[in-house]
Design a protein around this motif. Structure first.
Motif, PDB file in Angstrom:
ATOM      1  N   HIS B 394     -61.974  24.027 -44.416  1.00 43.45           N
ATOM      2  CA  HIS B 394     -61.365  25.341 -44.518  1.00 43.45           C
ATOM      3  C   HIS B 394     -61.842  26.090 -45.748  1.00 43.45           C
ATOM      4  O   HIS B 394     -62.105  27.285 -45.698  1.00 43.45           O
ATOM      5  N   SER B 397     -65.351  27.224 -45.099  1.00 43.83           N
ATOM      6  CA  SER B 397     -65.410  28.332 -44.144  1.00 43.83           C
ATOM      7  C   SER B 397     -64.831  29.588 -44.777  1.00 43.83           C
ATOM      8  O   SER B 397     -65.386  30.668 -44.660  1.00 43.83           O
ATOM      9  N   HIS B 398     -63.721  29.391 -45.497  1.00 41.74           N
ATOM     10  CA  HIS B 398     -63.090  30.562 -46.098  1.00 41.74           C
ATOM     11  C   HIS B 398     -63.999  31.225 -47.124  1.00 41.74           C
ATOM     12  O   HIS B 398     -64.203  32.429 -47.113  1.00 41.74           O
ATOM     13  N   ARG B 401     -67.094  32.631 -45.499  1.00 42.72           N
ATOM     14  CA  ARG B 401     -66.728  33.790 -44.684  1.00 42.72           C
ATOM     15  C   ARG B 401     -66.436  35.016 -45.562  1.00 42.72           C
ATOM     16  O   ARG B 401     -66.830  36.129 -45.229  1.00 42.72           O
ATOM     17  N   SER B 402     -65.746  34.766 -46.669  1.00 40.85           N
ATOM     18  CA  SER B 402     -65.390  35.937 -47.489  1.00 40.85           C
ATOM     19  C   SER B 402     -66.656  36.603 -48.034  1.00 40.85           C
ATOM     20  O   SER B 402     -66.727  37.822 -48.104  1.00 40.85           O
ATOM     21  N   GLN B 432     -74.113  41.424 -56.657  1.00 40.91           N
ATOM     22  CA  GLN B 432     -72.961  40.652 -57.158  1.00 40.91           C
ATOM     23  C   GLN B 432     -72.486  39.663 -56.089  1.00 40.91           C
ATOM     24  O   GLN B 432     -72.219  38.493 -56.374  1.00 40.91           O
ATOM     25  N   ALA B 433     -72.409  40.158 -54.842  1.00 37.12           N
ATOM     26  CA  ALA B 433     -71.973  39.302 -53.731  1.00 37.12           C
ATOM     27  C   ALA B 433     -72.924  38.132 -53.566  1.00 37.12           C
ATOM     28  O   ALA B 433     -72.507  36.992 -53.322  1.00 37.12           O
ATOM     29  N   ASN B 436     -72.265  35.621 -56.304  1.00 36.59           N
ATOM     30  CA  ASN B 436     -71.025  34.895 -55.985  1.00 36.59           C
ATOM     31  C   ASN B 436     -71.276  33.819 -54.932  1.00 36.59           C
ATOM     32  O   ASN B 436     -70.793  32.695 -55.041  1.00 36.59           O
ATOM     33  N   ARG B 551     -43.253  25.622 -58.397  1.00 37.50           N
ATOM     34  CA  ARG B 551     -43.837  26.701 -57.627  1.00 37.50           C
ATOM     35  C   ARG B 551     -45.253  26.367 -57.180  1.00 37.50           C
ATOM     36  O   ARG B 551     -45.628  26.602 -56.041  1.00 37.50           O
ATOM     37  N   TYR B 552     -46.044  25.763 -58.104  1.00 33.57           N
ATOM     38  CA  TYR B 552     -47.472  25.584 -57.807  1.00 33.57           C
ATOM     39  C   TYR B 552     -47.860  24.121 -57.654  1.00 33.57           C
ATOM     40  O   TYR B 552     -49.028  23.813 -57.501  1.00 33.57           O
ATOM     41  N   LYS B 555     -50.544  22.978 -55.497  1.00 35.49           N
ATOM     42  CA  LYS B 555     -51.763  23.788 -55.433  1.00 35.49           C
ATOM     43  C   LYS B 555     -52.655  23.632 -56.651  1.00 35.49           C
ATOM     44  O   LYS B 555     -53.796  24.077 -56.632  1.00 35.49           O
ATOM     45  N   THR B 562     -55.951  29.589 -59.125  1.00 44.13           N
ATOM     46  CA  THR B 562     -55.682  29.811 -60.544  1.00 44.13           C
ATOM     47  C   THR B 562     -54.293  30.404 -60.668  1.00 44.13           C
ATOM     48  O   THR B 562     -53.787  31.025 -59.739  1.00 44.13           O
ATOM     49  N   PHE B 563     -53.732  30.186 -61.827  1.00 46.57           N
ATOM     50  CA  PHE B 563     -52.322  30.513 -61.965  1.00 46.57           C
ATOM     51  C   PHE B 563     -52.006  31.376 -63.174  1.00 46.57           C
ATOM     52  O   PHE B 563     -50.874  31.650 -63.466  1.00 46.57           O
ATOM     53  N   HIS B 564     -53.048  31.703 -63.915  1.00 50.70           N
ATOM     54  CA  HIS B 564     -52.818  32.532 -65.093  1.00 50.70           C
ATOM     55  C   HIS B 564     -53.777  33.709 -65.066  1.00 50.70           C
ATOM     56  O   HIS B 564     -54.809  33.655 -64.420  1.00 50.70           O
ATOM     57  N   ASN B 565     -53.421  34.768 -65.775  1.00 50.99           N
ATOM     58  CA  ASN B 565     -54.335  35.900 -65.885  1.00 50.99           C
ATOM     59  C   ASN B 565     -55.397  35.561 -66.903  1.00 50.99           C
ATOM     60  O   ASN B 565     -55.293  35.869 -68.078  1.00 50.99           O
TER      61      ASN B 565
END
Lengths: 146, 609
Positions: B394, B397-398, B401-402, B432-433, B436, B551-552, B555, B562-565
């Motif tokens: 997944h 593919s994800h 695909r993105s 850029q794509a 990535n 909460r995470y 994950k 990621t969980f922080h800015n």
């Protein structure tokens, strides 16, 4: 082509939220919005948390809530589903059109969308990337809610 | 004169002690002795003469005896009021002095007693004969002087010789089966002859018709005046008994062999759950001799809990009379050894159908159980792997695909865009794509490498040294952020690891701690390690931002989560090291409190294992 545009102009799209951490997707959505709406108030958020905080702030200050939200699923800190979950707890009276945009083909995501759709008073659309055009119906809750 | 003579004669006869009667030629009783009168209970009256024929009425041809002129004897019966007498009468001619035949003199003896004795003897003999026939016990007798051997009819019958057969000692001994039986009887016969020692022995003979049969032969010396004069013995056919005994022994042997050699623990318990039979396997399992086990209950042999469960099962079987079949049980011996059994308990009934215990059969399934556990473990691993694979698919593919979605979208924009400035902007985005996509591909490659190269060579690595090395590699980053690192790992601790993976794990954990440091505190990392059940547990603690695990929690090790800015956060480091750790058979766990810090616990295999 004349009629739909008239129709939209009748539909007041006050503001739009784009919640996505991918700058390319954000660029794409903004570009595709141009032909279908003249709305200038488009806010960008990197993740669900930022968008949610903005919603709360707007409600507290009595500002207008967005009419349309473009929502990515895979995002850091708070993903699309968590954002939806939190947002449903808020006492929002307006109907908002929420377009879920994802490149995921995980059946779990589709299933979640169905669950949310059934318990949600907003309009919930599910769109797989890539998208090439935003339809007027993607901005209009009356059309969908008949 | 005549009268006087007659009187004298008469008187003489009267006194005769033997019952005597004078009978005239015509059969008239002329004179009788007193003893005759007493015997026959009759009186002589000259006025009414008695004919002797009336007295001997049941004797045939009496006249011949009376008139034969010769001495004759007959036996006859006399019915009296209460009894019947056996009499013997002798008839003798009666002459006068001129040799004229006057009649007959009849003298009668009461022989009832002799006849009785004779009859008695005959009865006893008959009884003896039938007894010996019925019990198949014969007898024999040997006269030392004459060397004559006598066999009774039954003895002859057992030998299957005709009743006319006359045996001698040699022949008799030769009837015994050659070998043990014949040698034994020769020895015993010799001994009884010399010492008078009696014997009684079970031996085999070959009969006259050639049949083999078991006999019990016994002998006893008859001693007169201190000298052995005769041997007397019995001879009994015990073939049937011996054969059924042999059959029973055979059956017993079969049963014992069967029960003892079954690869199962077999035991029989009485109603008090005490063992009354155990087989070899049961003895070996408990490490005791049968004698030590008999009479013992489960409470003497097993852990108390286990014994109680077993006793309850026993009581259930005894109460319901229904067997327990193939039940999985766990047995714990007093020494703590644990065995898995497949146990059956079957009620045991006596001949009258009353329950008097139970039969237990236990199969040791410990190895099977172990295999089952291993298999279950493998299945678990496989299903975890499978889940990881699906997850990875997944992710792939994800992510792909993105990127491809972005390409498609941007290319479509480019096609319809004529404004040069806008076109350049789109081209920038495409570049850029593309970058990535390349990065994503390289990340995915790294993960695929970990999961495909599971056979990379592991080496023992001194943990403290590896940490110091990682610290040196990150010196610039650590210095810039003024990070304090407390490396408290014992220098004696080494882990078994793929060197590159260990480096990657330590570098990622350190950079992670720096990335998510708290702006309010000076970053501090504490590293400890300890040995635990064949594993090394590495504790990597920071005092950073921490993370809301409620909460995470599930994950945090996910890809691109990621969980922080944080601009540096890519959500790949923890995903990568979890794959590396699990590929080496280890495990990574996390413990965290928001705004206090995070502890990662990494389990490695111990170097010495």
């Amino acid at each position: 082509m004349e009629q739909p545009s008239k129709y939209i102009s009748m539909m007041k799209v006050n503001s739009i939220f784009i919640v996505d951490d991918d700058p390319i997707t954000v660029f794409g959505i903004k570009r595709m919005l141009k032909p279908v709406t003249s709305c200038e108030d488009v806010e960008i958020f990197q993740n669900g948390k930022e968008a949610f905080d903005a919603l709360v702030t707007k409600m507290e200050q009595g500002d207008n809530l967005p009419n349309v939200i473009f929502l990515d699923i895979n995002m850091p800190i708070m993903d699309g589903w968590d954002f939806l979950e939190e947002m449903l707890q808020l006492p929002i009276e307006e109907r908002i059109v929420i377009n879920i945009l994802t490149s995921s083909i995980d059946p779990m995501d589709h299933q979640k969308w169905n669950e949310f759709k059934s318990k949600c008073s907003h309009v919930l659309n599910f769109k797989n990337k890539p998208i090439f055009k935003i339809e007027t119906s993607d901005l209009n809750c009356l059309n969908m809610a008949s | 004169m005549k009268a006087v003579e007659k009187i004298e004669q008469h008187y003489l006869i009267k006194q005769l002690p033997k019952a005597t009667a004078l009978v005239s030629n015509d059969g008239t009783l002329m004179d009788v002795s007193d003893s005759w009168k007493e015997l026959f209970g009759k009186k002589i009256n000259p006025k009414s003469p008695i004919n002797v024929r009336s007295i001997f009425s049941d004797v045939e041809n009496l006249d011949i005896k009376l008139l034969g002129g010769q001495t004759k004897s007959i036996r006859h019966q006399l019915k009296r009021e209460t009894e019947i007498l056996w009499l013997e009468s002798h008839f003798t001619p009666w002459f006068d002095d001129k040799e004229n035949l006057m009649g007959t003199i009849i003298q009668t003896d009461n022989i009832s007693r002799e006849i009785e004795a004779e009859l008695q003897l005959e009865r006893v003999n008959t009884m003896l004969r039938s007894k010996s026939e019925v019990s198949k016990v014969g007898c024999w007798e040997f006269d030392i002087k004459s060397e004559e051997l006598f066999w009774c009819d039954e003895t002859k019958k057992i030998h299957q010789v005709p009743s006319s057969f006359v045996p001698n000692v040699n022949e008799a001994i030769n009837f015994y089966k050659q070998g043990y039986s014949r040698n034994k009887i020769s020895m015993l016969f010799h001994k009884i002859l010399n010492d008078g020692k009696p014997f009684c022995q079970k031996l085999q003979i070959i009969t006259h018709r050639g049949e083999e049969r078991w006999v019990q032969s016994a002998g006893k010396a008859i001693i007169e005046n201190g000298e052995i004069v005769r041997l007397f013995g019995t001879f009994q056919d015990i073939n049937e008994e011996m054969e059924s005994e042999a059959k029973i022994k055979g059956n017993e042997q079969l049963l014992t062999t069967l029960i003892d050699n079954l690869p199962l623990n077999v035991f029989v318990k009485d109603l008090d759950s005490k063992k009354i039979l155990v087989n070899k396997a049961e003895c070996e399992y408990l490490g005791k001799t049968p004698e030590e086990l008999l009479g013992k209950s489960d409470f003497d042999l097993y852990d108390k809990e286990v014994a109680k469960i077993s006793r309850d099962e026993d009581l259930e079987v005894i109460r319901t009379l229904k067997p327990i079949l193939g039940k999985e049980t766990i047995s714990i011996k007093k020494d703590g050894q644990i065995t898995n059994f497949l146990t059956s308990k079957i009620p045991l009934f006596d001949i009258d159908g009353k329950i008097n215990g139970l039969i237990g059969i236990s199969m040791d399934i410990t190895p099977i159980k172990k295999k089952e556990e291993q298999l279950q473990h493998l299945i678990n691993i496989t299903s975890v792997q499978n889940k990881k694979l699906i997850n990875f698919a997944h992710i792939v593919s994800h992510n792909l695909r993105s990127h491809s979605a972005n390409f498609s979208m941007l290319l479509q924009f480019l096609n319809s865009e004529e404004n040069e400035a806008e076109r350049n902007k789109i081209l920038n985005m495409l570049e850029q794509a593309s970058d990535n996509l390349l990065e994503t591909l390289s990340n995915l490659n790294e993960v695929v490498d970990i999961n495909t190269n599971i056979n990379l060579k592991k080496a023992p690595i001194q943990l403290n040294h590896a940490i110091t090395k990682a610290q040196q590699n990150l010196a610039a980053l650590l210095d810039k952020n003024k990070v304090i690192i407390e490396n408290q790992v014992d220098k004696g601790i080494s882990v078994l690891s793929i060197p590159a993976y260990l480096d990657s794990i330590l570098l990622n954990l350190m950079t992670n701690a720096v990335k998510y440091r708290s702006p309010d505190r000076q970053p501090k990392i504490t590293i400890t390690a300890k040995r635990m059940e064949g594993k090394i547990m590495l504790d990597f603690t920071d005092n950073g931002l921490g993370i809301d695990l409620e909460r995470y929690g599930d994950k945090i090790f996910g890809m691109y989560k990621t969980f922080h800015n944080n601009k540096d956060a890519k959500g790949f480091g923890l995903y990568l090291i979890r794959n590396q750790i699990e590929a080496m058979g280890g495990q990574i766990l996390v413990d965290s409190k928001v705004d206090h810090g995070t502890t990662f616990k990494v389990y490695f295999n111990d170097e010495s294992k």
